[in-house]
Design a protein around this motif. Structure first.
Motif, PDB file in Angstrom:
ATOM      1  N   LYS A 158       7.467  -6.965  -1.816  1.00 45.73           N
ATOM      2  CA  LYS A 158       8.466  -6.922  -0.772  1.00 45.73           C
ATOM      3  C   LYS A 158       9.832  -6.219  -1.064  1.00 45.73           C
ATOM      4  CE  LYS A 158       6.359 -11.157   1.224  1.00 45.73           C
ATOM      5  NZ  LYS A 158       6.523 -12.326   1.696  1.00 45.73           N
ATOM      6  N   ASN A 159      10.120  -5.686  -2.369  1.00 47.56           N
ATOM      7  CA  ASN A 159      11.192  -4.847  -2.744  1.00 47.56           C
ATOM      8  C   ASN A 159      11.083  -3.463  -2.842  1.00 47.56           C
ATOM      9  OD1 ASN A 159      12.936  -7.318  -2.817  1.00 47.56           O
ATOM     10  ND2 ASN A 159      11.638  -8.085  -4.746  1.00 47.56           N
ATOM     11  N   GLU A 160      11.916  -2.746  -2.138  1.00 47.40           N
ATOM     12  CA  GLU A 160      11.742  -1.156  -2.421  1.00 47.40           C
ATOM     13  C   GLU A 160      12.327  -0.849  -3.776  1.00 47.40           C
ATOM     14  OE1 GLU A 160      12.803   2.975  -0.247  1.00 47.40           O
ATOM     15  OE2 GLU A 160      13.135   1.124   0.639  1.00 47.40           O
ATOM     16  N   VAL A 161      11.653  -0.002  -4.429  1.00 46.19           N
ATOM     17  CA  VAL A 161      11.927   0.496  -5.612  1.00 46.19           C
ATOM     18  C   VAL A 161      12.370   1.868  -5.881  1.00 46.19           C
ATOM     19  CG1 VAL A 161      11.210   0.610  -8.120  1.00 46.19           C
ATOM     20  CG2 VAL A 161      10.234  -1.022  -6.887  1.00 46.19           C
ATOM     21  N   ASP A 162      13.715   2.138  -6.384  1.00 47.21           N
ATOM     22  CA  ASP A 162      14.044   3.477  -6.319  1.00 47.21           C
ATOM     23  C   ASP A 162      13.344   4.391  -7.426  1.00 47.21           C
ATOM     24  OD1 ASP A 162      15.348   5.567  -5.890  1.00 47.21           O
ATOM     25  OD2 ASP A 162      17.304   5.150  -6.836  1.00 47.21           O
ATOM     26  N   LEU A 163      12.455   5.366  -6.996  1.00 46.62           N
ATOM     27  CA  LEU A 163      11.614   6.109  -8.068  1.00 46.62           C
ATOM     28  C   LEU A 163      12.228   7.621  -8.199  1.00 46.62           C
ATOM     29  CD1 LEU A 163       8.032   4.442  -7.704  1.00 46.62           C
ATOM     30  CD2 LEU A 163       9.862   3.938  -9.371  1.00 46.62           C
ATOM     31  N   THR A 164      12.314   8.078  -9.396  1.00 43.36           N
ATOM     32  CA  THR A 164      12.287   9.653  -9.346  1.00 43.36           C
ATOM     33  C   THR A 164      10.773  10.353  -8.861  1.00 43.36           C
ATOM     34  OG1 THR A 164      11.501   9.782 -11.619  1.00 43.36           O
ATOM     35  CG2 THR A 164      13.942   9.301 -11.127  1.00 43.36           C
ATOM     36  N   SER A 165      10.987  11.562  -8.748  1.00 42.86           N
ATOM     37  CA  SER A 165       9.820  12.205  -8.273  1.00 42.86           C
ATOM     38  C   SER A 165       8.610  12.126  -9.243  1.00 42.86           C
ATOM     39  CB  SER A 165      10.179  13.613  -8.147  1.00 42.86           C
ATOM     40  OG  SER A 165       8.908  14.252  -7.403  1.00 42.86           O
ATOM     41  N   LYS A 166       8.794  12.063 -10.435  1.00 40.64           N
ATOM     42  CA  LYS A 166       7.749  12.012 -11.383  1.00 40.64           C
ATOM     43  C   LYS A 166       7.224  10.444 -11.588  1.00 40.64           C
ATOM     44  CE  LYS A 166       8.171  15.989 -14.596  1.00 40.64           C
ATOM     45  NZ  LYS A 166       9.375  16.629 -14.041  1.00 40.64           N
ATOM     46  N   GLU A 167       8.151   9.549 -11.338  1.00 40.13           N
ATOM     47  CA  GLU A 167       7.787   8.240 -11.505  1.00 40.13           C
ATOM     48  C   GLU A 167       6.739   8.091 -10.476  1.00 40.13           C
ATOM     49  OE1 GLU A 167      11.900   6.666 -13.600  1.00 40.13           O
ATOM     50  OE2 GLU A 167      11.551   6.228 -11.573  1.00 40.13           O
ATOM     51  N   PHE A 168       7.195   8.541  -9.155  1.00 42.09           N
ATOM     52  CA  PHE A 168       6.275   8.328  -7.932  1.00 42.09           C
ATOM     53  C   PHE A 168       5.014   8.733  -8.178  1.00 42.09           C
ATOM     54  CE2 PHE A 168       4.636   9.098  -3.647  1.00 42.09           C
ATOM     55  CZ  PHE A 168       4.859   7.917  -3.202  1.00 42.09           C
ATOM     56  N   ASP A 169       4.840  10.098  -8.599  1.00 42.95           N
ATOM     57  CA  ASP A 169       3.767  10.845  -8.774  1.00 42.95           C
ATOM     58  C   ASP A 169       2.818  10.242  -9.660  1.00 42.95           C
ATOM     59  OD1 ASP A 169       4.315  12.827  -7.044  1.00 42.95           O
ATOM     60  OD2 ASP A 169       5.230  14.202  -8.644  1.00 42.95           O
ATOM     61  N   LEU A 170       3.322   9.619 -10.721  1.00 45.98           N
ATOM     62  CA  LEU A 170       2.525   8.716 -11.899  1.00 45.98           C
ATOM     63  C   LEU A 170       1.835   7.442 -10.974  1.00 45.98           C
ATOM     64  CD1 LEU A 170       1.496   8.308 -14.567  1.00 45.98           C
ATOM     65  CD2 LEU A 170       3.593   7.318 -15.250  1.00 45.98           C
ATOM     66  N   LEU A 171       2.740   6.883 -10.472  1.00 43.73           N
ATOM     67  CA  LEU A 171       2.399   5.542  -9.630  1.00 43.73           C
ATOM     68  C   LEU A 171       1.280   5.784  -8.735  1.00 43.73           C
ATOM     69  CD1 LEU A 171       2.530   2.574  -9.417  1.00 43.73           C
ATOM     70  CD2 LEU A 171       4.841   3.074  -7.881  1.00 43.73           C
ATOM     71  N   LYS A 172       1.576   7.014  -7.997  1.00 46.67           N
ATOM     72  CA  LYS A 172       0.532   7.302  -7.049  1.00 46.67           C
ATOM     73  C   LYS A 172      -0.787   7.555  -7.575  1.00 46.67           C
ATOM     74  CE  LYS A 172      -0.246  10.831  -3.222  1.00 46.67           C
ATOM     75  NZ  LYS A 172      -1.126  11.447  -3.898  1.00 46.67           N
ATOM     76  N   LEU A 173      -0.836   8.233  -8.767  1.00 44.65           N
ATOM     77  CA  LEU A 173      -2.087   8.645  -9.481  1.00 44.65           C
ATOM     78  C   LEU A 173      -2.843   7.113  -9.923  1.00 44.65           C
ATOM     79  CD1 LEU A 173      -3.704  10.909 -10.859  1.00 44.65           C
ATOM     80  CD2 LEU A 173      -2.139  10.506 -13.072  1.00 44.65           C
ATOM     81  N   PHE A 174      -2.132   6.164 -10.319  1.00 48.60           N
ATOM     82  CA  PHE A 174      -2.473   4.891 -10.594  1.00 48.60           C
ATOM     83  C   PHE A 174      -3.055   4.402  -9.615  1.00 48.60           C
ATOM     84  CE2 PHE A 174       0.084   4.691 -14.724  1.00 48.60           C
ATOM     85  CZ  PHE A 174      -0.605   5.309 -15.619  1.00 48.60           C
ATOM     86  N   VAL A 175      -2.325   4.153  -8.615  1.00 50.08           N
ATOM     87  CA  VAL A 175      -2.699   3.558  -7.380  1.00 50.08           C
ATOM     88  C   VAL A 175      -4.016   4.021  -6.631  1.00 50.08           C
ATOM     89  CG1 VAL A 175      -1.959   2.775  -4.806  1.00 50.08           C
ATOM     90  CG2 VAL A 175      -0.487   2.428  -6.773  1.00 50.08           C
ATOM     91  N   GLU A 176      -4.097   5.426  -6.568  1.00 54.96           N
ATOM     92  CA  GLU A 176      -5.204   5.982  -6.202  1.00 54.96           C
ATOM     93  C   GLU A 176      -6.500   5.675  -6.642  1.00 54.96           C
ATOM     94  OE1 GLU A 176      -3.427   9.827  -3.739  1.00 54.96           O
ATOM     95  OE2 GLU A 176      -3.895  10.146  -5.908  1.00 54.96           O
TER      96      GLU A 176
END
Length: 234
Positions: A158-176
């Motif tokens: 429920k909390n938004e996390v401020d991520l850099t572009s590479k952090e978001f890309d890595l998280l997206k890779l894991f979540v997918e």
């Protein structure tokens, strides 16, 4: 056509001017600076598209400056140094530099590496462009984690996390692909791109940053291999 602005930070005026000359021949605009303090003022007032950064600077050194910039943005950074120690190279990558070049170096090689980093930045920026209205669902849910793909935002418990572009890309890779183990080399290719020059320690540093920002996010180390996201604990 966009003219990229490259900041060259080196207290050796000869090296600084040499690097600037070769970059200008490739139609890039340059700003030469002799200290990290001058560079920080430039970042605050008129940030460049990229940094070529010497490690050994008077006052604040290149490592500390790289750390300050990386905590604020994902702008490309190439570090240069007369020190060839592996420890220095690893430290530079861990602090967030995208590449590390040892002096004396070929100016043409530096230009080639600058071009590669700019191409990678352009690809990342293209990912941020608005998607068509009829595109696939614009979010992914996994337990208490939601990724808003079009907006490139992450919501964790429920909390938004401020991520850099590479952090978001890595998280997206894991979540997918939850529970799938990714090798470090595979992560480098998928997040940084096939032409990445640096050490795979960059992956460890990025995972460390992600864990720090997202608390108990269940990213697990796979011994001798890489990392996976434990989807059952999200």
């Amino acid at each position: 056509m966009h003219t990229y602005r490259i900041a060259v930070v080196d207290d050796d005026q000869h090296i600084r001017q040499l690097v600037e000359t070769y970059l200008q021949k490739e139609n890039m605009a340059t700003i030469g600076l002799g200290s990290a303090e001058e560079a920080w003022e430039l970042w605050r007032t008129h940030p460049p598209d990229m940094w070529v950064l010497d490690v050994m600077l008077p006052g604040m050194d290149g490592f500390e400056f790289c750390k300050k910039i990386r905590s604020d943005a994902e702008v490309p950074i190439i570090m240069i140094s007369a020190r060839d120690d592996e420890v220095d190279k690893i430290l530079g990558i861990e602090l967030g530099s995208d590449d590390y070049l040892v002096k004396p170096f070929s100016p043409r090689e530096l230009v080639a590496r600058v071009k590669r980093q700019l191409q990678r930045m352009k690809k990342l920026q293209s990912k941020d462009e608005p998607l068509p209205i009829d595109a696939a669902d614009d979010y992914i849910d996994l337990g208490e984690l939601r990724l808003l793909l079009h907006e490139r935002r992450a919501i964790w418990r429920k909390n938004e996390v401020d991520l850099t572009s590479k952090e978001f890309d890595l998280l997206k890779l894991f979540v997918e692909r939850p529970n799938r183990a990714f090798a470090r080399d595979e992560i480098l290719q998928l997040v940084w791109g096939e032409d990445y020059f640096g050490s795979d320690r960059a992956v460890d540093h990025l995972v460390k940053r992600l864990r720090k920002k997202m608390g108990d996010l269940p990213v697990e180390a796979v011994w001798g291999h890489g990392y996976r996201l434990n989807g059952g604990e999200c």
